[in-house]
Design a protein around this motif. Structure first.
Motif, PDB file in Angstrom:
ATOM      1  N   UNK A   1       0.838  -1.193   0.000  1.00  0.00           N
ATOM      2  CA  UNK A   1       0.000   0.000   0.000  1.00  0.00           C
ATOM      3  C   UNK A   1       0.869   1.238   0.000  1.00  0.00           C
ATOM      4  N   UNK A   2       1.834   1.267  -0.905  1.00  0.00           N
ATOM      5  CA  UNK A   2       2.860   2.315  -0.876  1.00  0.00           C
ATOM      6  C   UNK A   2       2.320   3.702  -1.167  1.00  0.00           C
ATOM      7  N   UNK A   3       1.148   3.813  -1.805  1.00  0.00           N
ATOM      8  CA  UNK A   3       0.652   5.138  -2.168  1.00  0.00           C
ATOM      9  C   UNK A   3       1.618   5.829  -3.105  1.00  0.00           C
ATOM     10  N   UNK A   4       1.981   7.044  -2.794  1.00  0.00           N
ATOM     11  CA  UNK A   4       2.928   7.784  -3.639  1.00  0.00           C
ATOM     12  C   UNK A   4       4.381   7.468  -3.300  1.00  0.00           C
ATOM     13  N   UNK A   5       4.608   6.490  -2.404  1.00  0.00           N
ATOM     14  CA  UNK A   5       5.962   5.983  -2.177  1.00  0.00           C
ATOM     15  C   UNK A   5       6.705   6.542  -0.982  1.00  0.00           C
ATOM     16  N   UNK A   6       6.024   7.188  -0.061  1.00  0.00           N
ATOM     17  CA  UNK A   6       6.713   7.851   1.044  1.00  0.00           C
ATOM     18  C   UNK A   6       7.540   6.892   1.894  1.00  0.00           C
ATOM     19  N   UNK A   7       6.932   5.811   2.368  1.00  0.00           N
ATOM     20  CA  UNK A   7       7.659   4.879   3.226  1.00  0.00           C
ATOM     21  C   UNK A   7       8.752   4.152   2.447  1.00  0.00           C
ATOM     22  N   UNK A   8       8.465   3.794   1.204  1.00  0.00           N
ATOM     23  CA  UNK A   8       9.466   3.108   0.382  1.00  0.00           C
ATOM     24  C   UNK A   8      10.699   3.972   0.179  1.00  0.00           C
ATOM     25  N   UNK A   9      10.510   5.246  -0.121  1.00  0.00           N
ATOM     26  CA  UNK A   9      11.641   6.153  -0.321  1.00  0.00           C
ATOM     27  C   UNK A   9      12.440   6.341   0.963  1.00  0.00           C
ATOM     28  N   UNK A  10      11.747   6.404   2.096  1.00  0.00           N
ATOM     29  CA  UNK A  10      12.445   6.536   3.368  1.00  0.00           C
ATOM     30  C   UNK A  10      13.289   5.293   3.655  1.00  0.00           C
ATOM     31  N   UNK A  11      12.784   4.113   3.283  1.00  0.00           N
ATOM     32  CA  UNK A  11      13.557   2.883   3.463  1.00  0.00           C
ATOM     33  C   UNK A  11      14.763   2.852   2.528  1.00  0.00           C
ATOM     34  N   UNK A  12      14.577   3.302   1.300  1.00  0.00           N
ATOM     35  CA  UNK A  12      15.697   3.387   0.357  1.00  0.00           C
ATOM     36  C   UNK A  12      16.786   4.296   0.918  1.00  0.00           C
ATOM     37  N   UNK A  13      16.387   5.407   1.529  1.00  0.00           N
ATOM     38  CA  UNK A  13      17.354   6.345   2.105  1.00  0.00           C
ATOM     39  C   UNK A  13      18.163   5.706   3.223  1.00  0.00           C
ATOM     40  N   UNK A  14      17.639   4.654   3.826  1.00  0.00           N
ATOM     41  CA  UNK A  14      18.381   3.930   4.865  1.00  0.00           C
ATOM     42  C   UNK A  14      19.286   2.850   4.283  1.00  0.00           C
ATOM     43  N   UNK A  15      19.277   2.707   2.975  1.00  0.00           N
ATOM     44  CA  UNK A  15      20.109   1.703   2.333  1.00  0.00           C
ATOM     45  C   UNK A  15      19.448   0.364   2.132  1.00  0.00           C
ATOM     46  N   UNK A  16      18.125   0.297   2.358  1.00  0.00           N
ATOM     47  CA  UNK A  16      17.397  -0.958   2.180  1.00  0.00           C
ATOM     48  C   UNK A  16      17.161  -1.240   0.702  1.00  0.00           C
ATOM     49  N   UNK A  17      16.905  -2.518   0.404  1.00  0.00           N
ATOM     50  CA  UNK A  17      16.520  -2.940  -0.946  1.00  0.00           C
ATOM     51  C   UNK A  17      15.000  -3.082  -0.950  1.00  0.00           C
ATOM     52  N   UNK A  18      14.323  -2.179  -1.631  1.00  0.00           N
ATOM     53  CA  UNK A  18      12.890  -1.994  -1.433  1.00  0.00           C
ATOM     54  C   UNK A  18      12.086  -2.346  -2.676  1.00  0.00           C
ATOM     55  N   UNK A  19      11.041  -3.132  -2.467  1.00  0.00           N
ATOM     56  CA  UNK A  19       9.986  -3.344  -3.447  1.00  0.00           C
ATOM     57  C   UNK A  19       8.704  -2.775  -2.854  1.00  0.00           C
TER      58      UNK A  19
END
Length: 271
Positions: free
Chosen positions: A54-72
């Motif tokens: 339920x990423x919506x416009x991607x807010x949580x996903x982008x925050x996880x990417x900023x932490x160095x995570x590999x995000x889908x």
């Protein structure tokens, strides 16, 4: 699946269709507030394989990417997926409770306010458990039961204007509902087969402009948006007039509203 569940899911899909831009300009900032705590609760850091549901416009996903995570990431709405992709998220369409991933694919799963929008929350959580590796963590937020001040403001404006709620509002089947408290949410996570379930409340003050807060409802976002947009043009004018009057009571003197909100944040892991 019951007819009530099918009706709920259909109403949710209709509600969000074509509204990604309106969401980004209104309620997205409200929903973004718990994201850092959500990622902390899931233990997300560099190298973590994460699914944002339920990423919506991607807010949580982008925050996880900023932490160095590999995000889908997945979302049920094509417009939301397109917006998240434009922002740089590896997103695809995925509709709970069926995700397009194999078993044990992720170290962590997060869902920011997604369970409020599915007709079978227990089945959805079981699916999140399926895609977690053993020992993997899930963290999710929901809206608390009772009135949130921002929605209460909009609801009071509708009531004062004589608005009549439409018959097609999403209504969760009683046997699918759960306690919208920290205790109720932790119990729901445990029911889905997750272990070490815990839940805490995130409390914050959202400070939008009056126009920003109104714009989400006026665009048909959320249950309150369905109420507003189902009215006659004259009634919408009255709702806006009452909204402006009531919003003045919540202004901070610097052009923004002060709207306290509460969200249970639950976390658990797959055994």
């Amino acid at each position: 699946m019951t007819s009530a569940t099918e009706a709920f899911d259909a109403a949710e899909r209709t509600m969000w269709s074509g509204r990604s831009e309106a969401y980004a300009g209104s309620f997205a900032r409200l929903c973004a507030h718990p994201v850092p705590a959500l990622l902390d609760a899931a233990g997300i850091g560099a190298g973590t394989r994460v699914l944002d549901v339920g990423t919506g416009t991607g807010t949580a996903a982008l925050a996880a990417v900023a932490r160095g995570a590999r995000v889908s990431a997945v979302d049920a709405d094509a417009g939301m997926v397109a917006a998240a992709r434009t922002a740089g998220v590896d997103a695809r369409i995925g509709v709970l409770p069926e995700l397009p991933y194999p078993d044990a694919e992720f170290d962590a799963v997060v869902g920011n306010f997604v369970l409020n929008h599915v007709g079978r929350p227990r089945t959805a959580l079981a699916e999140l458990r399926r895609v977690l590796r053993p020992g993997g963590s899930a963290a999710l937020t929901i809206w608390a039961g009772g009135r949130q001040s921002g929605m209460e403001l909009l609801g009071r404006a509708c009531e004062a204007a004589g608005a009549v709620p439409p018959d097609h509002l999403p209504r969760l089947a009683p046997d699918e509902d759960f306690g919208r408290t920290a205790e109720g949410f932790a119990a729901l996570l445990a029911e889905a087969g997750l272990v070490d379930a815990r839940c805490a409340e995130v409390v914050w003050e959202h400070r939008p402009t009056a126009e920003e807060w109104w714009s989400g409802a006026a665009a048909g976002i959320g249950t309150i948006g369905l109420v507003v947009t189902s009215q006659s043009p004259g009634t919408v004018v009255r709702i806006r007039r009452e909204y402006d009057r009531l919003a003045a009571e919540l202004a901070d003197g610097e052009g923004r509203l002060v709207l306290p909100h509460t969200a249970p944040l639950g976390s658990a892991r797959r055994a």
